[in-house]
Scaffold this motif. Structure first.
Motif, PDB file in Angstrom:
ATOM      1  N   VAL A 163     -34.882  14.786 -30.611  1.00  0.00           N
ATOM      2  CA  VAL A 163     -34.023  14.937 -29.442  1.00  0.00           C
ATOM      3  C   VAL A 163     -33.938  16.424 -29.115  1.00  0.00           C
ATOM      4  CG1 VAL A 163     -31.777  14.391 -28.426  1.00  0.00           C
ATOM      5  CG2 VAL A 163     -32.709  12.956 -30.262  1.00  0.00           C
ATOM      6  N   ARG A 164     -34.083  16.769 -27.837  1.00  0.00           N
ATOM      7  CA  ARG A 164     -34.045  18.185 -27.434  1.00  0.00           C
ATOM      8  C   ARG A 164     -32.785  18.457 -26.626  1.00  0.00           C
ATOM      9  NH1 ARG A 164     -38.387  21.394 -25.461  1.00  0.00           N
ATOM     10  NH2 ARG A 164     -38.165  20.307 -23.486  1.00  0.00           N
ATOM     11  N   TYR A 165     -32.199  19.627 -26.900  1.00  0.00           N
ATOM     12  CA  TYR A 165     -30.947  20.018 -26.256  1.00  0.00           C
ATOM     13  C   TYR A 165     -31.078  21.406 -25.652  1.00  0.00           C
ATOM     14  CZ  TYR A 165     -28.628  16.123 -28.621  1.00  0.00           C
ATOM     15  OH  TYR A 165     -28.247  14.871 -29.044  1.00  0.00           O
ATOM     16  N   ALA A 166     -30.252  21.655 -24.637  1.00  0.00           N
ATOM     17  CA  ALA A 166     -30.241  22.976 -24.013  1.00  0.00           C
ATOM     18  C   ALA A 166     -29.749  24.039 -24.976  1.00  0.00           C
ATOM     19  CB  ALA A 166     -29.361  22.956 -22.755  1.00  0.00           C
ATOM     20  N   SER A 167     -28.878  23.670 -25.903  1.00  0.00           N
ATOM     21  CA  SER A 167     -28.342  24.614 -26.879  1.00  0.00           C
ATOM     22  C   SER A 167     -27.797  23.829 -28.070  1.00  0.00           C
ATOM     23  CB  SER A 167     -27.223  25.452 -26.272  1.00  0.00           C
ATOM     24  OG  SER A 167     -26.051  24.666 -26.107  1.00  0.00           O
ATOM     25  N   PRO A 168     -27.568  24.482 -29.219  1.00  0.00           N
ATOM     26  CA  PRO A 168     -26.944  23.785 -30.341  1.00  0.00           C
ATOM     27  C   PRO A 168     -25.580  23.206 -29.984  1.00  0.00           C
ATOM     28  CG  PRO A 168     -27.916  25.844 -31.089  1.00  0.00           C
ATOM     29  CD  PRO A 168     -27.984  25.853 -29.591  1.00  0.00           C
ATOM     30  N   LYS A 220     -34.539  29.418 -35.257  1.00  0.00           N
ATOM     31  CA  LYS A 220     -35.490  28.708 -36.108  1.00  0.00           C
ATOM     32  C   LYS A 220     -36.029  27.415 -35.507  1.00  0.00           C
ATOM     33  CE  LYS A 220     -34.602  28.324 -40.511  1.00  0.00           C
ATOM     34  NZ  LYS A 220     -35.753  29.042 -41.092  1.00  0.00           N
ATOM     35  N   PHE A 221     -35.281  26.789 -34.606  1.00  0.00           N
ATOM     36  CA  PHE A 221     -35.638  25.433 -34.182  1.00  0.00           C
ATOM     37  C   PHE A 221     -35.662  25.286 -32.656  1.00  0.00           C
ATOM     38  CE2 PHE A 221     -33.388  25.057 -38.290  1.00  0.00           C
ATOM     39  CZ  PHE A 221     -34.473  24.670 -39.069  1.00  0.00           C
ATOM     40  N   SER A 222     -36.117  26.305 -31.963  1.00  0.00           N
ATOM     41  CA  SER A 222     -36.216  26.213 -30.504  1.00  0.00           C
ATOM     42  C   SER A 222     -37.680  26.134 -30.081  1.00  0.00           C
ATOM     43  CB  SER A 222     -35.544  27.410 -29.834  1.00  0.00           C
ATOM     44  OG  SER A 222     -36.185  28.606 -30.203  1.00  0.00           O
ATOM     45  N   ASP A 223     -37.922  25.478 -28.950  1.00  0.00           N
ATOM     46  CA  ASP A 223     -39.246  25.378 -28.360  1.00  0.00           C
ATOM     47  C   ASP A 223     -39.471  26.544 -27.399  1.00  0.00           C
ATOM     48  OD1 ASP A 223     -39.887  23.045 -29.718  1.00  0.00           O
ATOM     49  OD2 ASP A 223     -38.917  21.772 -28.213  1.00  0.00           O
ATOM     50  N   PRO A 224     -40.712  26.729 -26.926  1.00  0.00           N
ATOM     51  CA  PRO A 224     -40.979  27.845 -26.021  1.00  0.00           C
ATOM     52  C   PRO A 224     -40.116  27.854 -24.763  1.00  0.00           C
ATOM     53  CG  PRO A 224     -43.044  26.966 -26.865  1.00  0.00           C
ATOM     54  CD  PRO A 224     -41.960  26.044 -27.348  1.00  0.00           C
ATOM     55  N   ASP A 225     -39.625  26.691 -24.332  1.00  0.00           N
ATOM     56  CA  ASP A 225     -38.784  26.653 -23.137  1.00  0.00           C
ATOM     57  C   ASP A 225     -37.318  26.948 -23.438  1.00  0.00           C
ATOM     58  OD1 ASP A 225     -38.044  24.361 -24.447  1.00  0.00           O
ATOM     59  OD2 ASP A 225     -38.507  22.981 -22.809  1.00  0.00           O
ATOM     60  N   GLY A 226     -37.004  27.254 -24.722  1.00  0.00           N
ATOM     61  CA  GLY A 226     -35.643  27.620 -25.085  1.00  0.00           C
ATOM     62  C   GLY A 226     -34.774  26.467 -25.556  1.00  0.00           C
ATOM     63  N   ARG A 227     -35.250  25.229 -25.403  1.00  0.00           N
ATOM     64  CA  ARG A 227     -34.462  24.086 -25.858  1.00  0.00           C
ATOM     65  C   ARG A 227     -34.619  23.928 -27.368  1.00  0.00           C
ATOM     66  NH1 ARG A 227     -32.729  21.066 -21.567  1.00  0.00           N
ATOM     67  NH2 ARG A 227     -32.402  19.197 -22.824  1.00  0.00           N
ATOM     68  N   VAL A 228     -33.594  23.404 -28.018  1.00  0.00           N
ATOM     69  CA  VAL A 228     -33.622  23.251 -29.474  1.00  0.00           C
ATOM     70  C   VAL A 228     -33.873  21.797 -29.837  1.00  0.00           C
ATOM     71  CG1 VAL A 228     -32.107  25.229 -29.850  1.00  0.00           C
ATOM     72  CG2 VAL A 228     -31.102  22.935 -29.620  1.00  0.00           C
ATOM     73  N   ARG A 229     -34.429  21.603 -31.039  1.00  0.00           N
ATOM     74  CA  ARG A 229     -34.808  20.277 -31.512  1.00  0.00           C
ATOM     75  C   ARG A 229     -33.797  19.757 -32.530  1.00  0.00           C
ATOM     76  NH1 ARG A 229     -39.034  23.587 -32.154  1.00  0.00           N
ATOM     77  NH2 ARG A 229     -38.827  23.563 -34.429  1.00  0.00           N
ATOM     78  N   ALA A 230     -33.599  18.443 -32.522  1.00  0.00           N
ATOM     79  CA  ALA A 230     -32.805  17.771 -33.546  1.00  0.00           C
ATOM     80  C   ALA A 230     -33.578  16.538 -33.992  1.00  0.00           C
ATOM     81  CB  ALA A 230     -31.435  17.372 -33.016  1.00  0.00           C
TER      82      ALA A 230
END
Length: 306
Positions: free
Chosen positions: A203-208, A247-257
């Motif tokens: 799941v990708r989020y705009a921020s933590p 540590k867990f962001s993609d190139p577009d700045g979104r973070v992964r969970a």
């Protein structure tokens, strides 16, 4: 010996009630419910009386409503408004009970399903054993629960932040079961033909902080008895969010969970079920099927010729 008291069950119920008021985030439950319907559709037998055990909300009951081979599916939940039935003559019946204490007679059910609930019971082996006893011969247990890799990013981020800011760690993410352990527990409980598999969801989020908000709306914030009882320091929270983004962001700045959904199924034993052959009873050689030469245990393979 009683199981260790890991989860604060009353707190989990209060968190679930709060999530409803916040506007529950149900996308994971909806995914599980859809998958549950597909898996049950592939099962070529009928179930006249089943139970949805502990699943938050009614997503699974709605997904299975009208299933051609399913009669009554009763919702069993520790929250009164979460326990309802669909289809069959018992529609509207509610069973209010904790998932760890099943109020059903032995061999009284054809089917038990559960979605994203059993990862938060203290005595998972005992719960499996109760489900097994409640099933009639050739009854099916089909469930999904969160696995060990779930929220690994959050676990790592808070561990580093607390080490930096507070000089030590506190329990924050539940100790979810490993898929190999779950398969072994099914066998230990006496299920026949046990099967486990994993669905890994990213799941990708705009921020933590968007992730933190979703966890509150799922009623899935820290449920551990051993949690730290003082409020989280703002500095620690901000540092955890920084580490997460680093540590867990993609190139577009979104973070992964990461969410690991472990699926399990097992059948109450019945004489009609497939059984493994006895050792030495094979009528065909594996080497013939593979089109290769059989080498005995005491014979060494010769050098490869070019």
């Amino acid at each position: 010996m009683s199981a260790p008291h890991v989860f604060d069950r009353p707190l989990i119920l209060r968190r679930r009630q709060r999530a409803v008021g916040l506007g529950a985030a149900t996308f994971l439950l909806d995914r599980v419910a859809e998958d549950m319907a597909d898996r049950l559709a592939a099962t070529l037998r009928s179930f006249s009386r089943g139970v949805d055990l502990g699943t938050p909300g009614d997503a699974i009951r709605r997904a299975l409503a009208g299933h051609p081979r399913l009669g009554t599916l009763i919702g069993v939940d520790a929250l009164a408004d979460g326990a309802t039935a669909v289809d069959g003559s018992a529609a509207g019946v509610a069973v209010v009970a904790d998932a760890e204490i099943l109020p059903f007679a032995d061999a009284s059910l054809d089917l038990v399903v559960s979605g994203l609930a059993l990862q938060a019971v203290d005595d998972l082996p005992g719960t499996f054993a109760q489900v097994r006893r409640a099933l009639r011969p050739d009854g099916l247990f089909l469930a999904a629960l969160l696995g060990g890799a779930t929220l690994t990013e959050l676990r790592q981020s808070f561990a580093l932040a607390e080490t930096e800011c507070e000089g030590g760690l506190s329990p924050r993410v539940a100790p979810f079961a490993d898929i190999r352990d779950i398969g072994a527990l099914l066998q230990r409980a006496g299920f026949a033909l046990p099967v486990t598999d994993v669905d890994v969801v990213t799941v990708r989020y705009a921020s933590p902080f968007a992730l933190f908000s979703d966890l509150r709306r799922m009623g899935a914030t820290n449920p551990l008895v051993a949690r730290r009882r003082i409020p989280l320091r703002r500095a620690t929270l901000m540092r955890a969010a920084e580490i997460y983004a680093e540590k867990f962001s993609d190139p577009d700045g979104r973070v992964r969970a990461t969410v690991e959904i472990v699926w399990l199924s097992g059948w109450a034993p019945h004489e009609s079920q497939q059984k493994p052959l006895k050792p030495g009873s094979a009528t065909h050689r594996l080497a013939d099927a593979l089109g290769t030469k059989e080498i005995s245990a005491g014979e060494k393979a010769g050098p490869k010729r070019t």
